[in-house]
Design a protein around this motif. Structure first.
Motif, short mmCIF file in Angstrom:
data_model
loop_
_atom_site.label_atom_id
_atom_site.label_comp_id
_atom_site.label_asym_id
_atom_site.label_seq_id
_atom_site.Cartn_x
_atom_site.Cartn_y
_atom_site.Cartn_z
N VAL A 99 2.74 2.73 -4.83
CA VAL A 99 4.08 2.46 -5.36
C VAL A 99 4.66 3.65 -6.10
O VAL A 99 5.86 3.68 -6.37
CB VAL A 99 4.09 1.22 -6.28
CG1 VAL A 99 3.76 -0.04 -5.50
CG2 VAL A 99 3.17 1.39 -7.47
N ILE A 100 3.84 4.64 -6.41
CA ILE A 100 4.33 5.82 -7.14
C ILE A 100 4.62 6.96 -6.18
O ILE A 100 5.72 7.51 -6.16
CB ILE A 100 3.33 6.25 -8.22
CG1 ILE A 100 3.17 5.13 -9.26
CG2 ILE A 100 3.78 7.54 -8.90
CD1 ILE A 100 2.06 5.33 -10.22
N SER A 101 3.63 7.33 -5.36
CA SER A 101 3.79 8.50 -4.48
C SER A 101 4.33 8.13 -3.10
O SER A 101 4.73 9.01 -2.35
CB SER A 101 2.44 9.21 -4.32
OG SER A 101 1.55 8.39 -3.56
N LEU A 145 -5.00 -8.88 -2.76
CA LEU A 145 -4.32 -7.59 -2.67
C LEU A 145 -3.56 -7.26 -3.95
O LEU A 145 -2.93 -8.14 -4.55
CB LEU A 145 -3.32 -7.60 -1.50
CG LEU A 145 -3.93 -7.58 -0.11
CD1 LEU A 145 -2.83 -7.75 0.94
CD2 LEU A 145 -4.72 -6.30 0.14
N ASP A 146 -3.61 -6.01 -4.35
CA ASP A 146 -2.86 -5.54 -5.52
C ASP A 146 -1.39 -5.52 -5.15
O ASP A 146 -0.99 -4.84 -4.20
CB ASP A 146 -3.35 -4.14 -5.89
CG ASP A 146 -2.70 -3.62 -7.16
OD1 ASP A 146 -1.72 -4.23 -7.65
OD2 ASP A 146 -3.18 -2.59 -7.67
N PRO A 147 -0.54 -6.25 -5.88
CA PRO A 147 0.89 -6.26 -5.53
C PRO A 147 1.59 -4.93 -5.84
O PRO A 147 2.66 -4.66 -5.31
CB PRO A 147 1.47 -7.39 -6.38
CG PRO A 147 0.51 -7.54 -7.51
CD PRO A 147 -0.84 -7.13 -6.99
N TYR A 148 0.99 -4.11 -6.68
CA TYR A 148 1.53 -2.79 -7.02
C TYR A 148 0.44 -1.74 -6.83
O TYR A 148 -0.07 -1.19 -7.81
CB TYR A 148 2.06 -2.76 -8.46
CG TYR A 148 3.11 -3.82 -8.69
CD1 TYR A 148 4.40 -3.65 -8.20
CD2 TYR A 148 2.82 -4.99 -9.37
CE1 TYR A 148 5.36 -4.61 -8.40
CE2 TYR A 148 3.78 -5.96 -9.57
CZ TYR A 148 5.05 -5.77 -9.08
OH TYR A 148 6.01 -6.73 -9.26
N PRO A 149 0.06 -1.47 -5.59
CA PRO A 149 -1.07 -0.57 -5.35
C PRO A 149 -0.78 0.86 -5.78
O PRO A 149 0.32 1.38 -5.57
CB PRO A 149 -1.28 -0.66 -3.84
CG PRO A 149 0.03 -1.09 -3.29
CD PRO A 149 0.66 -1.94 -4.35
N ARG A 150 -1.75 1.46 -6.42
CA ARG A 150 -1.64 2.84 -6.88
C ARG A 150 -2.82 3.64 -6.36
O ARG A 150 -3.96 3.26 -6.58
CB ARG A 150 -1.61 2.89 -8.40
CG ARG A 150 -1.20 4.24 -8.93
CD ARG A 150 -1.21 4.34 -10.43
NE ARG A 150 -0.53 3.24 -11.09
CZ ARG A 150 -0.50 3.09 -12.39
NH1 ARG A 150 -1.10 3.95 -13.18
NH2 ARG A 150 0.12 2.08 -12.94
N MET A 151 -2.53 4.74 -5.66
CA MET A 151 -3.57 5.59 -5.11
C MET A 151 -4.39 6.17 -6.27
O MET A 151 -3.83 6.55 -7.30
CB MET A 151 -2.94 6.73 -4.29
CG MET A 151 -3.97 7.57 -3.58
SD MET A 151 -3.36 8.88 -2.48
CE MET A 151 -1.63 8.74 -2.43
N PRO A 152 -5.71 6.22 -6.13
CA PRO A 152 -6.53 6.81 -7.19
C PRO A 152 -6.07 8.23 -7.52
O PRO A 152 -5.79 9.03 -6.62
CB PRO A 152 -7.94 6.82 -6.59
CG PRO A 152 -7.92 5.74 -5.54
CD PRO A 152 -6.52 5.75 -5.00
N GLY A 153 -5.98 8.51 -8.81
CA GLY A 153 -5.59 9.84 -9.26
C GLY A 153 -4.10 10.03 -9.42
O GLY A 153 -3.66 11.04 -10.00
N VAL A 154 -3.28 9.12 -8.95
CA VAL A 154 -1.83 9.26 -9.07
C VAL A 154 -1.39 8.62 -10.38
O VAL A 154 -1.73 7.48 -10.68
CB VAL A 154 -1.10 8.61 -7.88
CG1 VAL A 154 0.40 8.60 -8.11
CG2 VAL A 154 -1.45 9.33 -6.60
N GLU A 155 -0.68 9.38 -11.18
CA GLU A 155 -0.21 8.89 -12.47
C GLU A 155 1.29 8.67 -12.43
O GLU A 155 2.02 9.31 -11.68
CB GLU A 155 -0.54 9.92 -13.58
CG GLU A 155 -2.02 10.17 -13.76
CD GLU A 155 -2.77 8.95 -14.25
OE1 GLU A 155 -2.21 8.18 -15.05
OE2 GLU A 155 -3.92 8.77 -13.83
#
Length: 161
Positions: A74-76, A131-141
């Motif tokens: 959701v970030i990158s 499932l995570d509704p707001y998935p965030r890739m490891p290491g992404v801030e």
């Protein structure tokens, strides 16, 4: 409409000591589940069940779901692979016996018709819940907020006081 992962089981197969079995999704089922879950991909899914009869028509199902999925951060906005593991316990009950009361401490009830339960649909539902509704890739801030925001157009008026 037939579910993406359909594994019907007759209640007659569940003996007095219960029944252990595993449901695994094939590649076509994984693709269909990814569409249903609105994620990039379901790479693998298996769910181990232990079923116990509780009376004539009620079945307690304990399960461990394991899956590998590709989700979009959701970030990158980049796709990344993530493991999913979830343990759960539900009760299959005939639809006419389903309770209308909402009890957060009680096992979820899955209604069924006739003499068959669908373990594939249960596995698919558990995947959706896990499932995570707001998935965030490891290491992404999350990007830090700017320290120096743009000046407000009326900031000069504040200094006149």
């Amino acid at each position: 409409m037939k579910p993406e992962l359909h594994r019907p089981l007759s209640l007659d197969h569940i003996g007095p000591r219960g029944l252990d079995l595993t449901v695994e999704a094939n590649p076509a089922e994984c693709s269909a589940l990814a569409i249903r879950m609105n994620i990039a991909a379901v790479l693998a899914l298996s769910c181990a069940f232990h079923l116990i009869r509780q009376g004539r028509d009620v079945v307690l199902a304990r399960g461990t779901l394991r899956a590998r999925v590709t989700q979009t951060c959701v970030i990158s906005l980049e796709d990344f692979d993530a493991p999913v593991q979830e343990t759960f316990q539900v009760r299959f009950v005939p639809s006419e016996q389903q309770s209308d009361e909402i009890d957060p401490e009680a096992d979820d009830e899955i209604p069924f018709e006739g003499n068959q339960i669908d373990l594939g649909e249960l596995a698919a539902e558990q995947l959706g819940l896990a499932l995570d509704p707001y998935p965030r890739m490891p290491g992404v801030e999350i990007p830090a907020a700017e320290d120096d925001p743009e000046p407000h157009p009326f900031a000069a008026l504040r200094r006149l006081n």
